[in-house]
Design a protein around this motif. Structure first.
Motif, PDB file in Angstrom:
ATOM      1  N   MET A   1     -39.118   1.087   2.846  1.00 25.19           N
ATOM      2  CA  MET A   1     -39.754   0.222   4.087  1.00 25.19           C
ATOM      3  C   MET A   1     -38.183  -0.195   4.663  1.00 25.19           C
ATOM      4  O   MET A   1     -37.665  -0.431   5.451  1.00 25.19           O
ATOM      5  N   VAL A   2     -37.308  -1.084   3.598  1.00 30.05           N
ATOM      6  CA  VAL A   2     -35.526  -1.890   3.654  1.00 30.05           C
ATOM      7  C   VAL A   2     -35.032  -0.463   4.489  1.00 30.05           C
ATOM      8  O   VAL A   2     -33.741  -0.821   5.079  1.00 30.05           O
ATOM      9  N   GLY A   3     -35.491   0.743   3.992  1.00 31.98           N
ATOM     10  CA  GLY A   3     -34.057   1.391   4.305  1.00 31.98           C
ATOM     11  C   GLY A   3     -32.863   2.006   3.272  1.00 31.98           C
ATOM     12  O   GLY A   3     -31.877   2.500   3.400  1.00 31.98           O
ATOM     13  N   ILE A   4     -33.680   1.474   1.640  1.00 26.74           N
ATOM     14  CA  ILE A   4     -32.844   1.574   0.347  1.00 26.74           C
ATOM     15  C   ILE A   4     -32.140   3.299   0.189  1.00 26.74           C
ATOM     16  O   ILE A   4     -31.403   3.820  -0.242  1.00 26.74           O
ATOM     17  N   THR A   5     -33.757   3.935   0.425  1.00 24.90           N
ATOM     18  CA  THR A   5     -33.434   4.875  -0.757  1.00 24.90           C
ATOM     19  C   THR A   5     -33.491   5.633   0.893  1.00 24.90           C
ATOM     20  O   THR A   5     -33.685   5.308   2.434  1.00 24.90           O
ATOM     21  N   ASP A   6     -33.059   7.394   1.549  1.00 27.09           N
ATOM     22  CA  ASP A   6     -33.242   7.910   2.366  1.00 27.09           C
ATOM     23  C   ASP A   6     -34.477   8.765   2.809  1.00 27.09           C
ATOM     24  O   ASP A   6     -33.984   9.649   2.340  1.00 27.09           O
ATOM     25  N   PHE A   7     -35.145   8.611   2.571  1.00 28.46           N
ATOM     26  CA  PHE A   7     -36.825   8.746   2.761  1.00 28.46           C
ATOM     27  C   PHE A   7     -36.773   9.552   4.476  1.00 28.46           C
ATOM     28  O   PHE A   7     -36.714   8.572   5.518  1.00 28.46           O
ATOM     29  N   SER A   8     -37.196  11.128   4.242  1.00 30.51           N
ATOM     30  CA  SER A   8     -37.061  11.184   5.743  1.00 30.51           C
ATOM     31  C   SER A   8     -38.416  11.966   5.609  1.00 30.51           C
ATOM     32  O   SER A   8     -37.971  12.991   4.352  1.00 30.51           O
ATOM     33  N   TYR A   9     -39.483  12.442   6.935  1.00 29.50           N
ATOM     34  CA  TYR A   9     -39.884  13.312   6.262  1.00 29.50           C
ATOM     35  C   TYR A   9     -39.149  14.991   7.399  1.00 29.50           C
ATOM     36  O   TYR A   9     -38.182  14.695   8.266  1.00 29.50           O
TER      37      TYR A   9
ATOM     38  N   VAL B   1     -42.327   2.039  -2.165  1.00 28.75           N
ATOM     39  CA  VAL B   1     -43.063   1.847  -0.442  1.00 28.75           C
ATOM     40  C   VAL B   1     -41.635   0.353  -0.284  1.00 28.75           C
ATOM     41  O   VAL B   1     -41.523   0.900   1.355  1.00 28.75           O
ATOM     42  N   VAL B   2     -41.585  -0.464  -0.803  1.00 35.49           N
ATOM     43  CA  VAL B   2     -40.621  -1.151  -0.548  1.00 35.49           C
ATOM     44  C   VAL B   2     -39.460  -1.164  -0.002  1.00 35.49           C
ATOM     45  O   VAL B   2     -38.396  -0.885   1.097  1.00 35.49           O
ATOM     46  N   SER B   3     -38.549  -0.248  -0.720  1.00 37.73           N
ATOM     47  CA  SER B   3     -37.080   0.539  -0.943  1.00 37.73           C
ATOM     48  C   SER B   3     -37.497   1.582   0.671  1.00 37.73           C
ATOM     49  O   SER B   3     -36.150   1.147   1.058  1.00 37.73           O
TER      50      SER B   3
END
Length: 95
Positions: free
Chosen positions: A82-90, A78-80
């Motif tokens: 929120m910070v933008g470390i991972t490239d999570f996208s819907y 969750v923190v990664s």
């Protein structure tokens, strides 16, 4: 008003010649620091003492360690995100 009295010489004084000494201020700051340390160590003891008792039994120890490890994993994900470390996208699927 009657309890406090009507004397003008008993008013609270600021720092200065007639007020409390700076040493008293730092003594109070030291006591507040010790109070915060005591309260936080007591809270940590109250939290970790039952966990220590659960770790004595192997079955409950596996369960406790799994829950703690899973909690750390979820919080790190969750923190990664929120910070933008991972490239999570819907990806929305429009049907």
């Amino acid at each position: 008003m009657l309890v406090m009295g009507s004397d003008d010489h008993q008013k609270a004084l600021a720092f200065g010649r007639e007020g409390p000494l700076v040493e008293d201020f730092w003594d109070n700051m030291r006591r507040y620091g010790l109070y915060a340390l005591t309260v936080s160590s007591g809270v940590l003891y109250a939290v970790f003492q039952p966990l220590y008792e659960l770790l004595k039994n192997p079955i409950s120890a596996i369960l406790v360690l799994t829950i703690i490890g899973g909690g750390f994993y979820i919080v790190s994900q969750v923190v990664s995100a929120m910070v933008g470390i991972t490239d999570f996208s819907y990806e929305l699927n429009n049907y």
